[in-house]
Enzyme design. Structure first.
Site, PDB file in Angstrom:
ATOM      1  N   ARG A  24      -1.362  -9.506  12.807  1.00  0.00           N
ATOM      2  CA  ARG A  24      -1.782  -8.337  12.073  1.00  0.00           C
ATOM      3  C   ARG A  24      -2.519  -8.805  11.010  1.00  0.00           C
ATOM      4  O   ARG A  24      -3.650  -8.398  10.715  1.00  0.00           O
ATOM      5  CB  ARG A  24      -0.562  -7.495  11.614  1.00  0.00           C
ATOM      6  CG  ARG A  24      -0.092  -6.857  12.610  1.00  0.00           C
ATOM      7  CD  ARG A  24       1.277  -6.203  12.543  1.00  0.00           C
ATOM      8  NE  ARG A  24       1.049  -5.211  11.349  1.00  0.00           N
ATOM      9  CZ  ARG A  24       2.099  -4.915  10.692  1.00  0.00           C
ATOM     10  NH1 ARG A  24       3.493  -5.501  10.704  1.00  0.00           N
ATOM     11  NH2 ARG A  24       1.980  -4.143   9.726  1.00  0.00           N
ATOM     12  N   LYS A  51       0.893  -1.205   0.065  1.00  0.00           N
ATOM     13  CA  LYS A  51       0.073  -0.018   0.158  1.00  0.00           C
ATOM     14  C   LYS A  51       0.623   1.068  -0.260  1.00  0.00           C
ATOM     15  O   LYS A  51       0.583   2.307  -0.681  1.00  0.00           O
ATOM     16  CB  LYS A  51      -0.843  -0.072   1.162  1.00  0.00           C
ATOM     17  CG  LYS A  51      -1.828  -1.260   1.450  1.00  0.00           C
ATOM     18  CD  LYS A  51      -2.857  -1.074   2.482  1.00  0.00           C
ATOM     19  CE  LYS A  51      -2.274  -0.917   3.709  1.00  0.00           C
ATOM     20  NZ  LYS A  51      -1.420  -2.267   4.346  1.00  0.00           N
ATOM     21  N   ARG A  63      -9.930   1.075   8.233  1.00  0.00           N
ATOM     22  CA  ARG A  63      -9.583  -0.313   8.597  1.00  0.00           C
ATOM     23  C   ARG A  63     -10.770  -1.095   9.098  1.00  0.00           C
ATOM     24  O   ARG A  63     -10.572  -2.285   9.578  1.00  0.00           O
ATOM     25  CB  ARG A  63      -8.173  -0.390   9.223  1.00  0.00           C
ATOM     26  CG  ARG A  63      -7.267  -1.155   8.849  1.00  0.00           C
ATOM     27  CD  ARG A  63      -5.967  -0.430   9.009  1.00  0.00           C
ATOM     28  NE  ARG A  63      -5.064  -1.094   9.415  1.00  0.00           N
ATOM     29  CZ  ARG A  63      -3.794  -0.867   9.312  1.00  0.00           C
ATOM     30  NH1 ARG A  63      -3.415   0.270   8.679  1.00  0.00           N
ATOM     31  NH2 ARG A  63      -2.697  -1.216   9.731  1.00  0.00           N
ATOM     32  N   ARG A  79      10.722  -2.210  11.143  1.00  0.00           N
ATOM     33  CA  ARG A  79       9.654  -1.954  12.165  1.00  0.00           C
ATOM     34  C   ARG A  79       9.465  -2.965  13.216  1.00  0.00           C
ATOM     35  O   ARG A  79       9.578  -4.242  13.179  1.00  0.00           O
ATOM     36  CB  ARG A  79       8.336  -1.780  11.182  1.00  0.00           C
ATOM     37  CG  ARG A  79       8.152  -0.453  10.609  1.00  0.00           C
ATOM     38  CD  ARG A  79       7.061  -0.519   9.616  1.00  0.00           C
ATOM     39  NE  ARG A  79       5.791  -1.104  10.368  1.00  0.00           N
ATOM     40  CZ  ARG A  79       4.427  -1.044   9.732  1.00  0.00           C
ATOM     41  NH1 ARG A  79       4.403  -0.491   8.597  1.00  0.00           N
ATOM     42  NH2 ARG A  79       3.446  -1.394  10.382  1.00  0.00           N
ATOM     43  N   ARG A  95      11.759  -5.887   4.450  1.00  0.00           N
ATOM     44  CA  ARG A  95      11.132  -4.594   4.293  1.00  0.00           C
ATOM     45  C   ARG A  95      12.120  -3.827   5.608  1.00  0.00           C
ATOM     46  O   ARG A  95      12.256  -4.108   6.641  1.00  0.00           O
ATOM     47  CB  ARG A  95       9.970  -4.538   4.897  1.00  0.00           C
ATOM     48  CG  ARG A  95       9.319  -2.964   4.847  1.00  0.00           C
ATOM     49  CD  ARG A  95       7.716  -2.774   4.631  1.00  0.00           C
ATOM     50  NE  ARG A  95       7.096  -3.236   5.900  1.00  0.00           N
ATOM     51  CZ  ARG A  95       5.812  -3.190   5.903  1.00  0.00           C
ATOM     52  NH1 ARG A  95       4.927  -2.641   4.800  1.00  0.00           N
ATOM     53  NH2 ARG A  95       5.089  -3.646   6.964  1.00  0.00           N
TER      54      ARG A  95
HETATM   55  P1  AMP Z   1       0.394   0.406   9.414  1.00  0.00           P
HETATM   56  O1  AMP Z   1       1.568   0.997   9.191  1.00  0.00           O
HETATM   57  O2  AMP Z   1      -0.570   0.599   8.459  1.00  0.00           O
HETATM   58  O3  AMP Z   1       0.433  -1.219   9.464  1.00  0.00           O
HETATM   59  O4  AMP Z   1       0.009   0.699  10.736  1.00  0.00           O
HETATM   60  C1  AMP Z   1       0.606   0.742  11.893  1.00  0.00           C
HETATM   61  C2  AMP Z   1      -0.379   0.799  13.340  1.00  0.00           C
HETATM   62  O5  AMP Z   1      -1.051   2.031  13.341  1.00  0.00           O
HETATM   63  C3  AMP Z   1      -1.383  -0.283  13.153  1.00  0.00           C
HETATM   64  O6  AMP Z   1      -0.929  -1.571  13.892  1.00  0.00           O
HETATM   65  C4  AMP Z   1      -2.209   0.565  14.109  1.00  0.00           C
HETATM   66  O7  AMP Z   1      -1.943   0.426  15.558  1.00  0.00           O
HETATM   67  C5  AMP Z   1      -2.132   2.048  13.558  1.00  0.00           C
HETATM   68  N1  AMP Z   1      -3.417   2.140  12.783  1.00  0.00           N
HETATM   69  C6  AMP Z   1      -2.963   2.602  11.529  1.00  0.00           C
HETATM   70  N2  AMP Z   1      -4.061   2.673  10.721  1.00  0.00           N
HETATM   71  C7  AMP Z   1      -4.991   2.648  11.641  1.00  0.00           C
HETATM   72  C8  AMP Z   1      -6.302   2.526  11.487  1.00  0.00           C
HETATM   73  N3  AMP Z   1      -7.067   2.871  10.177  1.00  0.00           N
HETATM   74  N4  AMP Z   1      -7.370   2.398  12.526  1.00  0.00           N
HETATM   75  C9  AMP Z   1      -6.774   2.194  13.757  1.00  0.00           C
HETATM   76  N5  AMP Z   1      -5.614   1.812  13.804  1.00  0.00           N
HETATM   77  C10 AMP Z   1      -4.533   2.166  12.825  1.00  0.00           C
END
Ligand code: AMP
Length: 208
Positions: free
Chosen positions: A163, A13, A88, A152, A122
């Site tokens: 996840r 993404k 999400r 990360r 990554r």
């Molecule tokens: P990502 O980098 O998109 O995997 O997001 C990392 C973390 O940010 C996730 O594990 C959540 O804790 C938080 N997060 C990101 N986007 C959302 C969302 N739309 N709703 C809730 N938590 C989010």
């Protein structure tokens, strides 16, 4: 154009959002980057967000919706945006629809073994969040801002599997939601960033 990118962790993404941003001159919001930055703040919100992120959980809807909607109310998003990692949950998607007419939701659908393979390669910039693949990039510093690259914390295999499960239970209803409204486009081929972007461009040409 108002675009939503959906996909499990490691589906690309972030990479596709950056390419769309450059090609279509649209602002890109990664809610993951946004919350990683908020959790560093020494504020009530920062501590609250950190609690969820440290436990690899989604930030609760009421917090996520408020933060994202406040951000999207800035004038630069008036004519369009790419949302990466949002919505999400079904609630987030429904609330977003009250404010904006989302033109298209693009699903980057990949299998779990490919997710694990990709995530192990990554690295991200500790400062700006730019993503690198160690199969192709051997440097240790970000080409955009010069800061160091790190893995990360949530890119460890056991955490990624959690996840992915969360994605299935919480985000697949969002896929269904856009699909029922004929706003969903799916790329379910495991292909290169460039080839995936060609599919994305084809979808977007029809929306413009
Ligand atoms: P990502 O980098 O998109 O995997 O997001 C990392 C973390 O940010 C996730 O594990 C959540 O804790 C938080 N997060 C990101 N986007 C959302 C969302 N739309 N709703 C809730 N938590 C989010």
């Amino acid at each position: 154009m108002k675009i939503v990118l959906i996909g499990p962790p490691g589906s690309g993404k972030g990479s596709q959002s950056s390419l769309i941003e450059k090609a279509y001159n649209l602002p890109h919001i990664s809610t993951g980057n946004m919350f990683r930055s908020i959790m560093k703040e020494k504020s009530f919100l920062g501590r609250k967000v950190r609690g969820y992120m440290d436990n690899h959980q989604l930030v609760p809807d009421e917090v996520a919706i408020e933060v994202v909607e406040k951000h999207l109310s800035k004038p630069k998003f008036k004519n369009g945006f790419i949302l990466d990692g949002y919505p999400r949950t079904l609630k987030q998607a429904q609330e977003l629809d009250k404010l904006f007419n989302i033109d298209v939701a693009i699903l980057l659908d990949i299998k779990t073994d490919e997710i694990i393979r990709r995530i192990q390669a990554r690295m991200i910039c500790s400062n700006c969040g730019e993503i690198y693949n160690t199969n192709f990039f051997k440097g240790k510093f970000c080409l955009l801002c010069g800061n160091s690259l790190v893995q990360r914390k949530d890119d460890k295999v056991d955490i990624v599997l959690k996840r992915v499960n969360d994605y299935k239970s919480q985000t697949l209803p969002v896929v269904d939601y856009y699909s029922k409204q004929n706003r969903l486009k799916v790329i379910n081929e495991n292909c290169s960033i460039e080839k995936t972007f060609n599919y994305v461009k084809n979808f977007l040409e029809k929306v413009k």
